[in-house]
Motif scaffolding. Structure first.
Motif, PDB file in Angstrom:
ATOM      1  N   ASP A 133       5.964  35.555  23.996  1.00  0.00           N
ATOM      2  CA  ASP A 133       7.632  35.126  23.396  1.00  0.00           C
ATOM      3  C   ASP A 133       8.464  36.116  24.073  1.00  0.00           C
ATOM      4  N   THR A 134       9.680  35.524  24.117  1.00  0.00           N
ATOM      5  CA  THR A 134      10.897  36.365  24.587  1.00  0.00           C
ATOM      6  C   THR A 134      11.271  37.395  23.814  1.00  0.00           C
ATOM      7  N   ILE A 135      11.353  38.596  24.318  1.00  0.00           N
ATOM      8  CA  ILE A 135      11.945  39.882  23.850  1.00  0.00           C
ATOM      9  C   ILE A 135      13.200  39.784  23.477  1.00  0.00           C
ATOM     10  N   ARG A 136      13.490  39.966  22.126  1.00  0.00           N
ATOM     11  CA  ARG A 136      15.219  39.650  21.803  1.00  0.00           C
ATOM     12  C   ARG A 136      15.598  41.241  21.414  1.00  0.00           C
ATOM     13  N   GLU A 137      16.992  41.179  21.292  1.00  0.00           N
ATOM     14  CA  GLU A 137      17.661  42.558  20.961  1.00  0.00           C
ATOM     15  C   GLU A 137      18.743  42.296  19.900  1.00  0.00           C
ATOM     16  N   GLY A 192      10.927  63.766  15.875  1.00  0.00           N
ATOM     17  CA  GLY A 192      10.594  63.455  17.253  1.00  0.00           C
ATOM     18  C   GLY A 192      10.714  62.222  17.987  1.00  0.00           C
ATOM     19  N   ILE A 193      10.933  61.193  16.612  1.00  0.00           N
ATOM     20  CA  ILE A 193      10.839  59.735  17.031  1.00  0.00           C
ATOM     21  C   ILE A 193      12.123  59.429  17.136  1.00  0.00           C
ATOM     22  N   GLY A 194      12.719  58.621  18.256  1.00  0.00           N
ATOM     23  CA  GLY A 194      13.964  58.105  18.528  1.00  0.00           C
ATOM     24  C   GLY A 194      13.832  56.571  18.704  1.00  0.00           C
ATOM     25  N   ASN A 195      15.033  56.079  19.480  1.00  0.00           N
ATOM     26  CA  ASN A 195      15.282  54.663  19.345  1.00  0.00           C
ATOM     27  C   ASN A 195      14.181  53.948  20.028  1.00  0.00           C
ATOM     28  N   ALA A 196      13.651  54.424  21.096  1.00  0.00           N
ATOM     29  CA  ALA A 196      12.677  53.774  21.993  1.00  0.00           C
ATOM     30  C   ALA A 196      11.193  53.863  21.257  1.00  0.00           C
ATOM     31  N   TYR A 197      10.698  54.771  20.761  1.00  0.00           N
ATOM     32  CA  TYR A 197       9.300  54.562  20.146  1.00  0.00           C
ATOM     33  C   TYR A 197       9.351  54.240  18.837  1.00  0.00           C
ATOM     34  N   SER A 198      10.392  54.132  18.240  1.00  0.00           N
ATOM     35  CA  SER A 198      10.472  53.311  16.985  1.00  0.00           C
ATOM     36  C   SER A 198      10.397  51.930  17.015  1.00  0.00           C
ATOM     37  N   ASP A 199      10.965  51.364  18.221  1.00  0.00           N
ATOM     38  CA  ASP A 199      10.850  50.168  18.539  1.00  0.00           C
ATOM     39  C   ASP A 199       9.536  49.756  19.045  1.00  0.00           C
ATOM     40  N   GLU A 200       8.893  50.857  19.629  1.00  0.00           N
ATOM     41  CA  GLU A 200       7.210  50.432  20.103  1.00  0.00           C
ATOM     42  C   GLU A 200       6.297  50.666  18.892  1.00  0.00           C
ATOM     43  N   ILE A 201       6.874  51.407  18.041  1.00  0.00           N
ATOM     44  CA  ILE A 201       5.658  51.520  16.976  1.00  0.00           C
ATOM     45  C   ILE A 201       5.696  50.193  15.981  1.00  0.00           C
ATOM     46  N   ASP A 231      26.741  51.845  19.145  1.00  0.00           N
ATOM     47  CA  ASP A 231      26.346  52.574  20.391  1.00  0.00           C
ATOM     48  C   ASP A 231      24.766  52.434  20.852  1.00  0.00           C
ATOM     49  N   SER A 232      23.963  51.566  20.163  1.00  0.00           N
ATOM     50  CA  SER A 232      22.643  51.575  20.670  1.00  0.00           C
ATOM     51  C   SER A 232      22.204  50.154  20.390  1.00  0.00           C
ATOM     52  N   SER A 233      21.066  49.856  20.718  1.00  0.00           N
ATOM     53  CA  SER A 233      20.353  48.702  20.348  1.00  0.00           C
ATOM     54  C   SER A 233      18.816  48.788  20.128  1.00  0.00           C
ATOM     55  N   LEU A 234      18.241  47.654  19.586  1.00  0.00           N
ATOM     56  CA  LEU A 234      16.788  47.690  19.233  1.00  0.00           C
ATOM     57  C   LEU A 234      16.288  46.597  20.060  1.00  0.00           C
ATOM     58  N   GLN A 235      15.141  46.336  20.232  1.00  0.00           N
ATOM     59  CA  GLN A 235      14.507  45.206  20.858  1.00  0.00           C
ATOM     60  C   GLN A 235      13.336  44.926  20.087  1.00  0.00           C
TER      61      GLN A 235
END
Length: 286
Positions: free
Chosen positions: A251-255, A173-182, A260-264
């Motif tokens: 601080d400034t959020i980086r990427e 159930g965990i994808g790109n967005a919530y893995s960044d948030e976690i 085919d994707s990105s993380l922040q």
């Protein structure tokens, strides 16, 4: 991409609005959407919906002893309509992929934006026969999924935390967005190797996972399907917010970009103030 919180909210919405109603017809519009042919989609005609479940990111609509499994993939969505258009949908280049019409005139459309068509629908008698469901790991919000179970899953892993959290066969159930948030909530680098986690860090990561997902589910509770995308975006602290200030430290959020994707991430909160190398930009500068 809809992830566990959004799919769970869709499940709740459909449980309230779909269960007990009778399907008039399920109509595939895009040829790519239907992944099974036996039983045929027409087997749902006249069937009453008895339950709506969830397996990771899969929705499971049960009707007539069959299971209509829906995986919305990266760009798919479910649009509920109190009154469906009267005429049959026309196949074409639009986003409409499948329509489920109810005998009362309401129902829902499955749509998919973009050209990469990955939205998938299966009609089966047993959800476990769908490979994507059969390989799922445990649900991270399940009552029995405690810290010990989480630690046991991570034992022996030899990869970065970001990849482990996104692996559906490890945790569903965990994808790109919530893995960044976690990882932001846990104050951990997405590139930290799983095998380097100590006992305290494992506990921190487990607590961050349960809290982040649980809070997202709570925020989405009771929302109509059409409002879930906006709710997800508004609740994200780092994902999709490159260049904005971190809500914790400023601080400034980086990427970091991939093919085919990105993380922040936040350097101050997660990497000791050091920016992570952006592989894509590094290759361009060589």
């Amino acid at each position: 991409m809809p992830e566990l919180p959004e799919v769970e909210a869709l499940r709740e919405f459909l449980d309230e609005n779909l269960v007990g109603k009778r399907i008039a017809r399920a109509l595939p519009v895009a040829i790519s959407v239907l992944k099974t042919y036996d039983p045929p989609l027409g087997a749902l005609d006249g069937a009453t919906v008895t339950a709506v479940g969830r397996h990771g990111k899969f929705l499971d609509i049960e009707a007539g002893g069959l299971h209509l499994l829906i995986h919305l993939a990266r760009a798919g969505w479910l649009q509920w309509k109190d009154v469906l258009p009267s005429g049959p949908p026309r196949p074409g280049k639009g986003p409409l992929a499948l329509r489920v019409a109810l005998t009362g005139g309401d129902g829902f459309d499955l749509t998919e934006a973009g050209t990469a068509k990955r939205l998938a629908v299966h009609l089966v008698s047993d959800p476990a026969t769908v490979p994507g469901v059969a390989r799922l790991g445990p649900d991270p919000l399940a009552d029995g999924f405690d810290r010990a179970a989480f630690a046991a899953l991570l034992a022996g892993e030899r990869r970065r935390i970001k990849g482990a959290l996104r692996d559906q066969s490890l945790i569903a159930g965990i994808g790109n967005a919530y893995s960044d948030e976690i990882l932001h909530a846990a104050r951990m680098s997405p590139f930290k190797p799983v095998q380097n986690l100590d006992e305290e860090e494992t506990t921190t990561l487990y607590d961050a996972m349960r809290t982040t997902l649980g809070d997202a589910v709570a925020r989405s509770h009771g929302l109509a399907a059409g409002r879930l995308k906006a709710e997800k975006k508004s609740g994200l602290r780092v994902h999709g917010r490159t260049g904005e200030p971190c809500p914790v430290c400023g601080d400034t959020i980086r990427e970091v970009s991939f093919s085919d994707s990105s993380l922040q991430y936040c350097p101050t909160c997660q990497t000791g103030g050091k920016p992570l190398a952006d592989r894509r930009m590094s290759r361009l500068l060589k």
